[in-house]
Write a protein that holds these residues in place. Structure first.
Motif, mmCIF file in Angstrom:
data_model
loop_
_atom_site.group_PDB
_atom_site.id
_atom_site.type_symbol
_atom_site.label_atom_id
_atom_site.label_comp_id
_atom_site.label_asym_id
_atom_site.label_seq_id
_atom_site.Cartn_x
_atom_site.Cartn_y
_atom_site.Cartn_z
ATOM 1 N N GLY A 1 0.815 -1.210 0.000
ATOM 2 C CA GLY A 1 0.000 0.000 0.000
ATOM 3 C C GLY A 1 0.847 1.258 0.000
ATOM 4 N N LYS A 2 1.908 1.236 0.788
ATOM 5 C CA LYS A 2 2.820 2.380 0.860
ATOM 6 C C LYS A 2 3.477 2.635 -0.492
ATOM 7 N N PHE A 3 3.966 1.574 -1.132
ATOM 8 C CA PHE A 3 4.659 1.723 -2.412
ATOM 9 C C PHE A 3 3.700 2.112 -3.536
ATOM 10 N N LYS A 4 2.476 1.632 -3.451
ATOM 11 C CA LYS A 4 1.490 1.963 -4.485
ATOM 12 C C LYS A 4 1.195 3.455 -4.505
ATOM 13 N N ARG A 5 1.241 4.073 -3.331
ATOM 14 C CA ARG A 5 0.954 5.513 -3.246
ATOM 15 C C ARG A 5 2.063 6.362 -3.863
ATOM 16 N N VAL A 6 3.261 5.790 -4.000
ATOM 17 C CA VAL A 6 4.384 6.546 -4.580
ATOM 18 C C VAL A 6 4.909 5.819 -5.822
ATOM 19 N N ARG A 7 4.004 5.265 -6.582
ATOM 20 C CA ARG A 7 4.362 4.483 -7.770
ATOM 21 C C ARG A 7 5.035 5.350 -8.823
ATOM 22 N N ASP A 8 6.124 4.829 -9.382
ATOM 23 C CA ASP A 8 6.821 5.507 -10.472
ATOM 24 C C ASP A 8 6.236 4.994 -11.791
ATOM 25 N N LYS A 9 5.378 5.782 -12.384
ATOM 26 C CA LYS A 9 4.669 5.348 -13.591
ATOM 27 C C LYS A 9 5.617 5.145 -14.769
ATOM 28 N N ALA A 10 6.685 5.948 -14.837
ATOM 29 C CA ALA A 10 7.615 5.842 -15.963
ATOM 30 C C ALA A 10 8.364 4.511 -15.929
#
Length: 330
Positions: A158-167
């Protein structure tokens, strides 16, 4: 007409009371965020039991040595809190195991999510005597340890999903046609068709993830020998060490632990072992999942490694594991 005007104050008063009660009810349901360090677990049990066979059993179930790490580390860092002081901030901890022993206690195991805080897991185990509680603990080892493990992983996801690097995620999608959620801080180190290597580098820590596909030929692909052979060929080709001619490889003196498992609904083999750099002195733990693609024509390999010579590795490897669990096939 006078009766009509008299009704307005009553109407507003009723609305005010209704709104006030709704706000109070809503506030009663609002929980604080969970506290505590990653990998930490509070065990609520009185000292006389913690120092007895019951405490020993609890440490065996939850504080056993984590597999495939270069230095000994417990699966969970256990903190004993007596019932008399279990209040306030202790109640908002992320992971809580409450052990209750007494003549009036029923033999029972119960899981409760978000009891006193959000993203919290509380497990109650009770019994009329220590033997009953020990029996429940031993009979539900995987439920208790696995429950806290999955909760830890899901918090990180959940934590990582909130700061996902889309590129970075888009590059993985381009070369491998899979969905993979990568948090910010990771950069692409190498990429080509059916292969991507991403890594997060700091002055003291390196975390890397390798994602690649190979053709599926037969079931021999899923033997420990084949998994390690493919891994070593990939790391030799793509993951160089700091010196010319050096490269990452599996540590042959430590036999990796390989087991069959269900990985997000896919047949897979999990491997946990140690890596080193041929031609140098670097090393650390690695974790990999080798799974059959939905079309049954390809083998997907998800692997992560940690290099942190100054620090303990357990939590860094759990971060890698959480990212690997973001895998989704097309």
């Amino acid at each position: 007409m006078q009766h009509r005007f008299f009704l307005f104050p009553l109407l507003f008063l009723a609305i005010g009371i209704l709104i006030s009660s709704c706000i109070e009810e809503q506030n009663a349901k609002v929980l604080p965020g969970s506290t505590g360090k990653s990998g930490e677990l509070i065990v609520v049990i009185d000292a006389k039991y913690w120092d007895s066979k019951l405490g020993k059993t609890t440490r065996e179930v939850l504080g056993f040595e984590h597999v495939a790490l270069p230095q000994p580390e417990p699966y969970f860092s256990l903190v004993n809190i007596p019932h008399s002081v279990f209040k306030g901030l202790f109640k908002t901890h992320r992971n809580i195991l409450i052990l209750s022993v007494g003549a009036g206690q029923k033999k029972l195991l119960t899981n409760v999510k978000n009891k006193w805080a959000t993203s919290q897991l509380v497990i109650y185990i009770s019994g009329p005597n220590t033997d009953a509680v020990i029996e429940l603990l031993n009979a539900n080892k995987s439920t208790v340890a696995g429950g806290f493990e999955v909760k830890e992983r899901n918090r990180l996801r959940g934590k990582f999903k909130r700061v996902r690097d889309k590129a970075v995620s888009a590059i993985i999608k381009k070369h491998l046609n899979i969905e993979f959620s990568v948090p910010k801080g990771y950069e692409v180190a190498a990429q080509e068709e059916n292969f991507v290597w991403i890594r997060r580098e700091t002055p003291d820590i390196s975390q890397g993830i390798l994602i690649y596909k190979t053709k599926y030929t037969d079931d021999s692909t899923f033997t420990s020998t084949a998994i390690l052979a493919i891994r070593d060929s990939i790391t030799k080709a793509y993951v160089p060490g700091p010196l010319d001619g050096s490269y990452m490889t599996s540590m042959k003196d430590f036999q990796p632990l390989v087991k069959e498992m269900d990985f997000l609904g896919n047949y897979a083999m999990e491997a946990r072992g140690l890596w080193r750099v041929e031609g140098d002195f670097m090393g650390g733990p690695f974790l990999s999942y080798t799974l059959l693609s939905p079309n049954k024509k390809e083998v997907v390999c998800l692997e992560g490694y940690v290099y942190a010579p100054k620090y303990k590795k357990r939590n860094y490897l759990r971060e890698i594991e959480a990212i690997l669990y973001s895998y989704r096939s097309e």
